[in-house]
Design a protein around this motif. Structure first.
Motif, PDB file in Angstrom:
ATOM      1  N   ASN A  78     -46.380  48.638 -28.995  1.00 41.20           N
ATOM      2  CA  ASN A  78     -47.759  48.772 -29.439  1.00 41.20           C
ATOM      3  C   ASN A  78     -47.861  50.194 -30.003  1.00 41.20           C
ATOM      4  O   ASN A  78     -47.979  51.158 -29.268  1.00 41.20           O
ATOM      5  CB  ASN A  78     -48.648  48.560 -28.215  1.00 41.20           C
ATOM      6  CG  ASN A  78     -50.134  48.597 -28.486  1.00 41.20           C
ATOM      7  OD1 ASN A  78     -50.921  48.475 -27.574  1.00 41.20           O
ATOM      8  ND2 ASN A  78     -50.549  48.769 -29.731  1.00 41.20           N
ATOM      9  N   ILE A  87     -42.256  50.755 -38.676  1.00 42.78           N
ATOM     10  CA  ILE A  87     -41.522  50.832 -37.408  1.00 42.78           C
ATOM     11  C   ILE A  87     -40.678  49.561 -37.226  1.00 42.78           C
ATOM     12  O   ILE A  87     -39.503  49.621 -36.876  1.00 42.78           O
ATOM     13  CB  ILE A  87     -42.498  51.060 -36.231  1.00 42.78           C
ATOM     14  CG1 ILE A  87     -43.058  52.496 -36.311  1.00 42.78           C
ATOM     15  CG2 ILE A  87     -41.810  50.818 -34.882  1.00 42.78           C
ATOM     16  CD1 ILE A  87     -44.143  52.831 -35.322  1.00 42.78           C
ATOM     17  N   GLY A  90     -37.562  49.660 -39.309  1.00 40.69           N
ATOM     18  CA  GLY A  90     -36.527  50.498 -38.710  1.00 40.69           C
ATOM     19  C   GLY A  90     -35.785  49.746 -37.610  1.00 40.69           C
ATOM     20  O   GLY A  90     -34.562  49.844 -37.482  1.00 40.69           O
ATOM     21  N   ILE A  91     -36.537  48.976 -36.826  1.00 41.55           N
ATOM     22  CA  ILE A  91     -35.916  48.198 -35.738  1.00 41.55           C
ATOM     23  C   ILE A  91     -34.966  47.146 -36.308  1.00 41.55           C
ATOM     24  O   ILE A  91     -33.820  47.015 -35.882  1.00 41.55           O
ATOM     25  CB  ILE A  91     -37.011  47.528 -34.869  1.00 41.55           C
ATOM     26  CG1 ILE A  91     -37.806  48.606 -34.122  1.00 41.55           C
ATOM     27  CG2 ILE A  91     -36.405  46.518 -33.905  1.00 41.55           C
ATOM     28  CD1 ILE A  91     -39.068  48.092 -33.454  1.00 41.55           C
ATOM     29  N   ALA A  94     -31.903  48.715 -37.759  1.00 45.07           N
ATOM     30  CA  ALA A  94     -31.006  49.253 -36.737  1.00 45.07           C
ATOM     31  C   ALA A  94     -30.289  48.141 -35.990  1.00 45.07           C
ATOM     32  O   ALA A  94     -29.162  48.305 -35.555  1.00 45.07           O
ATOM     33  CB  ALA A  94     -31.780  50.125 -35.752  1.00 45.07           C
TER      34      ALA A  94
ATOM     35  N   VAL B 265     -38.372  56.069 -35.737  1.00 44.76           N
ATOM     36  CA  VAL B 265     -38.829  55.796 -34.363  1.00 44.76           C
ATOM     37  C   VAL B 265     -38.485  54.347 -33.993  1.00 44.76           C
ATOM     38  O   VAL B 265     -38.034  54.068 -32.878  1.00 44.76           O
ATOM     39  CB  VAL B 265     -40.348  56.055 -34.230  1.00 44.76           C
ATOM     40  CG1 VAL B 265     -40.920  55.398 -32.992  1.00 44.76           C
ATOM     41  CG2 VAL B 265     -40.609  57.553 -34.184  1.00 44.76           C
ATOM     42  N   GLY B 266     -38.651  53.437 -34.958  1.00 42.86           N
ATOM     43  CA  GLY B 266     -38.286  52.033 -34.722  1.00 42.86           C
ATOM     44  C   GLY B 266     -36.809  51.901 -34.394  1.00 42.86           C
ATOM     45  O   GLY B 266     -36.423  51.218 -33.441  1.00 42.86           O
ATOM     46  N   ALA B 267     -35.978  52.572 -35.176  1.00 44.34           N
ATOM     47  CA  ALA B 267     -34.529  52.486 -34.947  1.00 44.34           C
ATOM     48  C   ALA B 267     -34.157  53.049 -33.581  1.00 44.34           C
ATOM     49  O   ALA B 267     -33.280  52.521 -32.900  1.00 44.34           O
ATOM     50  CB  ALA B 267     -33.787  53.227 -36.055  1.00 44.34           C
ATOM     51  N   TYR B 269     -36.129  53.103 -30.939  1.00 44.65           N
ATOM     52  CA  TYR B 269     -36.580  52.085 -29.978  1.00 44.65           C
ATOM     53  C   TYR B 269     -35.538  50.967 -29.875  1.00 44.65           C
ATOM     54  O   TYR B 269     -35.309  50.414 -28.798  1.00 44.65           O
ATOM     55  CB  TYR B 269     -37.932  51.542 -30.438  1.00 44.65           C
ATOM     56  CG  TYR B 269     -38.437  50.340 -29.677  1.00 44.65           C
ATOM     57  CD1 TYR B 269     -38.956  50.470 -28.398  1.00 44.65           C
ATOM     58  CD2 TYR B 269     -38.397  49.064 -30.253  1.00 44.65           C
ATOM     59  CE1 TYR B 269     -39.416  49.365 -27.699  1.00 44.65           C
ATOM     60  CE2 TYR B 269     -38.852  47.956 -29.576  1.00 44.65           C
ATOM     61  CZ  TYR B 269     -39.361  48.108 -28.292  1.00 44.65           C
ATOM     62  OH  TYR B 269     -39.807  47.015 -27.616  1.00 44.65           O
ATOM     63  N   ALA B 270     -34.910  50.668 -31.018  1.00 48.98           N
ATOM     64  CA  ALA B 270     -33.882  49.611 -31.031  1.00 48.98           C
ATOM     65  C   ALA B 270     -32.575  50.089 -30.414  1.00 48.98           C
ATOM     66  O   ALA B 270     -31.591  49.356 -30.394  1.00 48.98           O
ATOM     67  CB  ALA B 270     -33.651  49.113 -32.456  1.00 48.98           C
ATOM     68  N   ARG B 272     -30.743  53.038 -31.216  1.00 44.58           N
ATOM     69  CA  ARG B 272     -29.819  53.824 -32.042  1.00 44.58           C
ATOM     70  C   ARG B 272     -30.286  55.268 -32.154  1.00 44.58           C
ATOM     71  O   ARG B 272     -31.485  55.546 -32.104  1.00 44.58           O
ATOM     72  CB  ARG B 272     -29.743  53.219 -33.454  1.00 44.58           C
ATOM     73  CG  ARG B 272     -29.411  51.746 -33.505  1.00 44.58           C
ATOM     74  CD  ARG B 272     -27.955  51.471 -33.122  1.00 44.58           C
ATOM     75  NE  ARG B 272     -27.557  50.113 -33.495  1.00 44.58           N
ATOM     76  CZ  ARG B 272     -27.537  49.069 -32.660  1.00 44.58           C
ATOM     77  NH1 ARG B 272     -27.907  49.213 -31.405  1.00 44.58           N
ATOM     78  NH2 ARG B 272     -27.156  47.880 -33.081  1.00 44.58           N
ATOM     79  N   LEU B 292     -46.393  59.737 -31.054  1.00 46.36           N
ATOM     80  CA  LEU B 292     -46.019  58.422 -30.520  1.00 46.36           C
ATOM     81  C   LEU B 292     -44.659  58.509 -29.831  1.00 46.36           C
ATOM     82  O   LEU B 292     -44.468  57.990 -28.731  1.00 46.36           O
ATOM     83  CB  LEU B 292     -45.980  57.390 -31.658  1.00 46.36           C
ATOM     84  CG  LEU B 292     -45.432  56.003 -31.292  1.00 46.36           C
ATOM     85  CD1 LEU B 292     -46.339  55.291 -30.311  1.00 46.36           C
ATOM     86  CD2 LEU B 292     -45.239  55.151 -32.545  1.00 46.36           C
ATOM     87  N   ALA B 296     -44.154  57.554 -26.039  1.00 46.41           N
ATOM     88  CA  ALA B 296     -43.298  56.402 -25.732  1.00 46.41           C
ATOM     89  C   ALA B 296     -41.923  56.861 -25.236  1.00 46.41           C
ATOM     90  O   ALA B 296     -41.070  56.034 -24.936  1.00 46.41           O
ATOM     91  CB  ALA B 296     -43.161  55.506 -26.951  1.00 46.41           C
ATOM     92  N   LEU B 298     -39.311  58.347 -26.781  1.00 48.58           N
ATOM     93  CA  LEU B 298     -38.214  57.881 -27.621  1.00 48.58           C
ATOM     94  C   LEU B 298     -37.488  59.074 -28.245  1.00 48.58           C
ATOM     95  O   LEU B 298     -38.119  59.962 -28.821  1.00 48.58           O
ATOM     96  CB  LEU B 298     -38.763  56.966 -28.730  1.00 48.58           C
ATOM     97  CG  LEU B 298     -39.289  55.623 -28.235  1.00 48.58           C
ATOM     98  CD1 LEU B 298     -40.025  54.893 -29.342  1.00 48.58           C
ATOM     99  CD2 LEU B 298     -38.146  54.766 -27.698  1.00 48.58           C
ATOM    100  N   HIS B 419     -33.221  48.809 -24.396  1.00 48.32           N
ATOM    101  CA  HIS B 419     -33.540  48.562 -25.816  1.00 48.32           C
ATOM    102  C   HIS B 419     -33.480  47.061 -26.083  1.00 48.32           C
ATOM    103  O   HIS B 419     -32.792  46.335 -25.362  1.00 48.32           O
ATOM    104  CB  HIS B 419     -32.584  49.332 -26.724  1.00 48.32           C
ATOM    105  CG  HIS B 419     -31.145  48.995 -26.513  1.00 48.32           C
ATOM    106  ND1 HIS B 419     -30.552  47.868 -27.020  1.00 48.32           N
ATOM    107  CD2 HIS B 419     -30.180  49.629 -25.812  1.00 48.32           C
ATOM    108  CE1 HIS B 419     -29.285  47.833 -26.667  1.00 48.32           C
ATOM    109  NE2 HIS B 419     -29.027  48.888 -25.918  1.00 48.32           N
ATOM    110  N   ALA B 429     -43.376  49.241 -24.974  1.00 45.29           N
ATOM    111  CA  ALA B 429     -43.477  50.646 -25.385  1.00 45.29           C
ATOM    112  C   ALA B 429     -44.831  50.780 -26.052  1.00 45.29           C
ATOM    113  O   ALA B 429     -45.309  49.842 -26.673  1.00 45.29           O
ATOM    114  CB  ALA B 429     -42.368  50.993 -26.352  1.00 45.29           C
ATOM    115  N   ALA B 430     -45.445  51.950 -25.923  1.00 46.65           N
ATOM    116  CA  ALA B 430     -46.774  52.051 -26.508  1.00 46.65           C
ATOM    117  C   ALA B 430     -47.178  53.488 -26.739  1.00 46.65           C
ATOM    118  O   ALA B 430     -46.646  54.413 -26.135  1.00 46.65           O
ATOM    119  CB  ALA B 430     -47.794  51.369 -25.598  1.00 46.65           C
TER     120      ALA B 430
END
Lengths: 290, 594
Positions: A78, A87, A90-91, A94, B265-267, B269-270, B272, B292, B296, B298, B419, B429-430
């Motif tokens: 969130n 975001i 990116g996930i 990755a 940030v997304g990567a 979180y995944a 990496r 963020l 979160a 990260l 992850h 995650a928030a």
């Protein structure tokens, strides 16, 4: 139950039930909110997809509807207002093996985050973007949103809105999305099918859900009214491979309540994430070279 | 001579910067050390351009001050660079005769040691029938008069022009030879020849900070870069896009600065290691997403290559004025570590360290580079990567995954991070405050606990003495602090002062924030006078140190706005002044131009 691999994933034999995808968090939504129907439809779709929750990443922005990842057992994120799409990209970049879902409201997607939508679409990662479109800013108590009809009186437009709303369907069609659909929680079965189909589409898929705000919304938008207003595109004889016709129908956003698939690219192009895998495979030194 | 500073200026088409690049490559092959800085007007192409090359037999700490040699292709362009190319009484000035200025009438405030009018354009036309060959005439003159790598320069010319056909190659070789010949026919009067190199045979490279940053990121295991082109940080992305795929990673040139950091940030979180790079205006745009990442928890490396600001400011010039923004531009109670490299060579280690800190403490880390370190070319020894240890984020073990609690309140403040894809590790995650399990919480008690956790986990950083350079007598009464690209200037000034018998010590922080109070306090203990040298109008580090520590009674700031060089001579002068015991008298004013 389906075991197709259209979504690029390898579903385990489908043995999941709604309970496997429902978290123990209690939604904070107002009783009667359309988003309850959306999350239920999503659970059903995920049961049919058959991937385990831990292989799903569910990303949202900020707003009432953006609370939705927390109500699932998937990996949720969130994030901040308007940035769910970058975001999520990116996930997916990755880890392309994940099923990546993105959700948010009309303000998150078409106002503060509006600049990201065309780029997410033209890149064409295999993502499913669900917008819960309620024509209002609910979380901040009822101000104008980008899809609020002209003339609406809200706490930030006491004399009536003097701007045209955006048309999300037409936008995403024009940006080149390969899958564009609209659903309503009043038609639970139809909505679950649309979400499932969107997840299965190999590329960027967009589902606009007319999800009414019970507290600040118009009576005409509520679930009961949806049942009488909705017109199923399939029943209208629409051919979802016809993009121009889809754009014509999408013009009626705000007046006619069409549901179903507006457009599905019959020849989905190679996704961005597939290009990434290909490039990595091409450029990475082989074990022998190392 | 064993330390030579050459400054050259001309119009865009004169090829002055290209000559500087050829020269530094040649000198690197010869076994010298050096730093090349370039400076341009704000035009994208054309306009005035200049470079400074400082060459020495031992590693060079900074681009230096007053020029030993000034090469002037046209006076108007040269004068535009003002304080960036200062001429002193010992300078040898060599200028284009065609400018029509008499040697006695050159437009300089000081009388240089030697003034030579050389018909460079004429020599180029005669030797190569092309005006563009003028820069190779200049190289010939430099090789002759200053004994600079004749063979290596010729080798460079062959490499550069060999591909363009025998005629072009020959013309450029002839231009170089003609310049060399001219120098032999017109001796300078005194011997200005460079001493032979000392460290011959050491493997070295000519590189810049942005290139080192990209190389270090890949070494550290960075698997994702998201960013947006911005001067002077773009080259980080340009280098990475060539190689990151080979390491199984990917890169996104995003639609804007926000999407750049958001995708990173997304990567992260995944699961990496991820990075973004930007400059001031981009840092402003990225701050919400940095927040963020803090909340979160990260890991993320955000490189900010400082340029003059605010707003568009001076995009091509260095400044150290983003420190306040890097430290404080987040809402809420948060601390994100800031690291700063002190040289091009150091950019490698600092980038690796940034990844290590980010992964270990699950936090965004800002690397404050600056335009000079990012874009100047240094001759550096090949990096010995065996001295770096890589840190990976703490992951939950099988037992912890039985009943996974993402934000568990541990003593260290660090909790294992899962992850997507990890079975049993699902969590929310928030950006919203949460309880230990990750569920949204608006409890004041929980917020205080989580704030404490997020700050507590960073406390080991405050003991990291290895992130500080300390030199000099620990009991010295005068102490000088410098950071970033100014560190090399301060280092040289302090060493010179000590060689002159002045008792002065030095502290160079590479961990800029949080302020390691204890380390500063130890440094201050013996001080009567403290001095912070930096390139910002307000003296930002000086002010931040005062927020956290009890500073010596006399704790002054030597600060200049960006793009105004601070030279070792400037700093030395201030140290001498402090040591003369007249610190209460007004310090010598800094002259912003010459």
């Amino acid at each position: 139950m389906s075991t197709t691999t259209d979504c690029g994933c390898q579903p385990t034999p489908a043995t999941y039930t709604v309970k496997d995808f429902r978290s123990n968090l209690k939604p904070i939504w107002c009783p009667g909110c359309g988003d309850y129907g959306v999350v239920t439809a999503l659970y059903r779709a995920l049961v049919n997809i058959g991937r385990p929750p831990h292989e799903i990443a569910f990303i949202s922005g900020i707003g009432c509807s953006s609370r939705i990842p927390g109500y699932t057992t998937a990996y949720g994120f969130n994030t901040v207002h308007g940035r769910a799409l970058p975001i999520a990209q990116g996930i997916k970049m990755a880890n392309p093996d994940l099923t990546v879902l993105v959700a948010g409201g009309d303000g998150d997607g078409f106002s503060i985050g509006g600049g990201h939508v065309p780029h997410a679409i033209r890149r064409n990662l295999d993502l499913t973007y669900i917008v819960m479109d309620n024509h209002i800013y609910g979380l901040t108590k009822g101000q104008l949103s980008p899809t609020t009809p002209r003339g609406s009186k809200t706490p930030t437009s006491s004399y009536g809105s003097i701007e045209e709303p955006v048309n999300p369907l037409l936008y995403v069609l024009a940006y080149g999305a390969g899958f564009v659909a609209q659903g309503v929680p009043a038609d639970m079965e139809g909505l679950a099918n649309l979400i499932e189909e969107a997840i299965r589409y190999p590329g960027f898929a967009f589902v606009n859900i007319q999800s009414p705000c019970i507290t600040f919304g118009e009576p005409d938008d509520q679930l009961k009214a949806q049942k009488t207003r909705m017109r199923k595109l399939a029943a209208e004889g629409h051919d979802p491979s016809n993009r121009l016709r889809a754009m014509e129908l999408a013009q009626a956003y705000g007046t006619e309540l069409y549901t179903g698939v507006f457009y599905r690219n019959p020849n989905p192009p190679i996704t961005y994430d597939q290009h990434i895998r290909d490039r990595q495979a091409e450029l990475q030194p082989t074990a022998a070279e190392e | 001579m064993n330390d030579l500073i050459i400054g050259m200026a001309g119009s865009g088409g004169d090829g002055i910067v290209s000559a500087g690049e050829s020269l530094i490559s040649a000198l690197s092959r010869e076994g010298y050390y050096g730093i090349l800085t370039k400076s341009f007007g704000s035009q994208i192409r054309g306009g005035e351009s200049s470079c400074r090359l400082r060459v020495a037999t031992t590693p060079v700490l900074n681009p230096g001050g007053t020029l030993s040699v000034a090469i002037v292709l046209n006076w108007e362009d040269f004068m535009r660079f003002g304080g960036e190319l200062p001429v002193g009484p010992d300078t040898v000035v060599i200028y284009e005769k065609k400018t029509g200025v008499e040697p006695s009438e050159v437009p300089l405030r000081v009388r240089p040691a030697v003034v030579m009018a050389v018909p460079m354009a004429e020599i180029a036309m005669k030797a190569a029938h092309a005006l563009q060959a003028k820069n190779n005439v200049v190289l010939g003159l430099l090789a002759g008069w200053f004994g600079l790598g004749r063979q290596a320069i010729l080798e460079g010319i062959r490499r550069k022009f060999g591909k363009k056909g025998p005629e072009v190659l020959q013309a450029n070789e002839q231009a170089f030879a003609a310049g060399f010949e001219y120098s032999e026919q017109h001796p300078l009067g005194a011997d200005y020849r460079m001493a032979p190199p000392v460290a011959v045979g050491v493997k070295r490279q000519v590189t810049d900070g942005n290139e080192q940053c990209a190389a270090a990121a890949l070494f550290a295991g960075c698997k994702f870069f998201g960013g947006y082109p911005i001067t002077p940080a773009t080259e980080v992305m340009q280098h990475l896009q060539k190689d990151i795929w080979k390491h199984g990673g990917s890169l996104l040139q995003a639609e804007d600065e926000i999407a750049g950091i958001a995708s990173a940030v997304g990567a992260s979180y995944a699961g990496r290691k991820a990075m973004t790079a930007t400059s001031g205006p981009g840092l402003s745009l990225k701050t919400e997403v940095l927040g963020l990442a803090s909340l979160a928890e990260l890991p993320l490396v955000c490189v900010n290559v400082q340029r003059g600001g605010p707003s568009t400011g001076l995009p091509t010039k260095p400044e150290q004025a983003d420190l306040f923004a890097a430290a404080f531009s987040s809402h809420g109670d948060t601390v994100r570590p800031i690291l700063a490299p002190i040289s091009v060579e150091d950019m490698f280690g600092i980038t690796v360290e940034a990844f290590n800190v980010a992964e270990e403490y699950q936090t965004p880390v800002i690397v404050l580079s600056d335009q000079e370190i990012a874009q100047r070319k240094d001759i550096v020894d090949a990096v010995d990567t065996s001295r770096f240890k890589l840190v990976e984020r703490l992951q939950p073990n099988a037992q912890e995954l039985q009943n996974y609690t993402r934000f568990r309140l541990t003593d260290s403040g660090i909790s294992p991070i899962s992850h997507p894809g990890m079975k049993g590790g699902s969590y929310l995650a928030a950006g919203i405050e949460h309880n230990e399990a990750g569920a949204p919480s608006s409890s004041g008690e929980m917020h205080a606990k989580m704030n404490d956790k997020r700050l507590r986990k960073l406390s080991p950083l405050l003991q990291r003495r290895d992130l500080f350079v300390v030199e000099g007598n620990p009991d010295a009464a005068i102490g000088v602090i410098g950071w970033g690209s100014i560190a090399g200037v301060v280092l040289e000034a302090v060493r010179t002062a000590r060689a002159q018998g002045i008792d002065v010590k030095l502290l160079i922080p590479k961990l800029i924030y949080p302020i390691a109070e204890g380390i500063y306090q130890d440094f201050f203990r013996s001080l009567r006078h403290g001095l912070v040298v930096e390139q910002s109008h307000q003296g930002q580090l000086h002010r931040i140190i005062r927020m956290w520590t009890d500073v010596p009674k006399s704790f002054t700031s030597m600060a200049k706005s960006g793009a105004n060089p601070i030279t070792p001579g400037d700093v030395l002068q201030r140290i001498v002044h402090l040591s003369s015991g007249s610190a209460s008298a007004p310090a010598p004013a800094l002259n912003p131009t010459h």
